[in-house]
Design an enzyme around this catalytic site. Structure first.
Site, short mmCIF file in Angstrom:
data_model
loop_
_atom_site.label_atom_id
_atom_site.label_comp_id
_atom_site.label_asym_id
_atom_site.label_seq_id
_atom_site.Cartn_x
_atom_site.Cartn_y
_atom_site.Cartn_z
N PRO A 2 0.86 -1.28 -0.07
CA PRO A 2 0.39 -0.03 0.05
C PRO A 2 0.72 1.21 0.10
O PRO A 2 1.82 1.19 0.76
CB PRO A 2 -0.89 -0.03 1.29
CG PRO A 2 -0.63 -1.43 1.73
CD PRO A 2 0.56 -1.98 1.07
N GLU A 3 0.41 2.12 -1.00
CA GLU A 3 1.19 3.46 -0.73
C GLU A 3 0.06 4.64 -0.50
O GLU A 3 -0.94 4.28 -0.15
CB GLU A 3 1.90 3.71 -2.29
CG GLU A 3 2.81 2.82 -2.69
CD GLU A 3 3.81 3.26 -3.76
OE1 GLU A 3 3.49 4.54 -3.94
OE2 GLU A 3 4.59 2.44 -4.34
N HIS A 98 -3.88 -14.43 10.72
CA HIS A 98 -2.71 -13.49 10.81
C HIS A 98 -3.22 -12.39 11.39
O HIS A 98 -2.48 -11.26 11.49
CB HIS A 98 -2.15 -13.43 9.40
CG HIS A 98 -1.44 -14.58 8.85
ND1 HIS A 98 -0.42 -15.10 9.34
CD2 HIS A 98 -1.82 -15.40 7.93
CE1 HIS A 98 -0.07 -16.06 8.85
NE2 HIS A 98 -1.00 -16.44 7.95
#
Ligand SMILES: [Zn+2]
Length: 283
Positions: A2-3, A98
């Site tokens: 992700p940016e 997770h």
């Protein structure tokens, strides 16, 4: 990975969902992601606190809360790392394998999941203090961009990844912005002309704004067992085609350049892939 645009879209998505909700309990399953905050401090600080706001700085999420004990404001810093996801799920849904941190919000859980645990959810805020200006903010101008570039002999692509230069530009959008500005990723930062700097400044803003617009149209369905369609650009993720096609050079090695039809090239700079068109990005 992700940016800035993905984090911005996520912040806009989560903000109204979290606002006004109180944390009843905190279940930390991977203590590593809290670092350097201790488990004890994390739980003591957050149990009973209420979410009041959410903003983004670079690739960080800043959750604003109010302590249930003292009434004082608390900031919780989140970073998705490589594979992190944050989402709300119904209480009766089984948390993913997770899940690193689960906040009990009453009828729902707010879950931070991370398969590789490179992300963060912490009360330590020093990481955001070192960040450069927000690329979409008015304080990021061609003039101050030029000042910083002048002092660096690093290649412009590598320099763009420096979060103290401008916050939130990562590997994908660095390649994309340089392509739009028609600048070679190999050019030394201090060799850019002021015209090139202005073009690159504009390209960074355009490429990020376009990605936010595009990402905002993707439904953020994070519930267990479904792909989210936003994060991970890989084909296996089920990302909608239009989202990947927006990228003009990134991950398109050997494919025809959208301008000149010559093949896009992949090179390695500072151990990261760079994608560019040697014909369109000569200078
Ligand atoms: Zn080309």
């Amino acid at each position: 990975m992700p940016e800035l645009p993905e984090v911005e879209v996520l912040a806009r998505h989560l903000r109204p969902l979290l606002r006004g909700k109180s944390i009843r309990a905190v279940d930390v399953r991977r203590e590593k992601v809290l670092r350097p905050t201790s488990l004890q401090r994390f739980q003591r600080g957050l149990v009973g606190a209420k979410f009041t706001g959410l903003s983004r700085r670079g690739k960080y999420l800043l959750f604003e809360l109010r302590s249930g004990i003292s009434g004082k404001p608390i900031t919780l810093l989140g970073h998705l790392g490589m594979t992190g996801r944050m989402f709300l799920a119904e209480k009766n849904e089984k948390p993913p394998k997770h899940a690193a941190v689960i906040f009990d919000l009453g009828r729902e859980n707010f879950i931070y999941e991370d398969t590789r645990y490179f992300g963060r959810l912490t009360l330590e805020l020093s990481a955001v203090e070192k960040l450069g200006p927000e690329p979409l903010d008015i304080k990021f101008s061609p003039k101050n961009f030029a000042e910083i570039l002048k002092r660096s002999r690093q290649s412009i692509k590598v320099k763009l990844l420096d979060q103290s230069l401008v916050a939130g530009v990562g590997n994908i959008y660095a390649s994309e912005a340089l392509f739009r500005a028609k600048i070679s990723p190999k050019l030394a930062a201090n060799k850019l002309t002021f015209t090139q700097i202005k073009n690159l400044w504009r390209a960074i803003r355009d490429v990020l704004a376009d990605a936010i617009d595009c990402g905002s149209t993707v439904p953020l369905n994070f519930h267990a067992g479904k792909t989210d369609g936003l994060f991970y650009f890989g084909r296996a993720s089920g990302a909608p085609d239009f989202y990947e096609e927006r990228l003009r050079v990134y991950d398109r090695a050997g494919k025809p350049c959208v301008n000149c039809r010559r093949p896009v090239k992949r090179i390695i700079q500072a151990a990261r892939s760079t994608f560019y068109c040697p014909h369109c990005q000569k200078a």
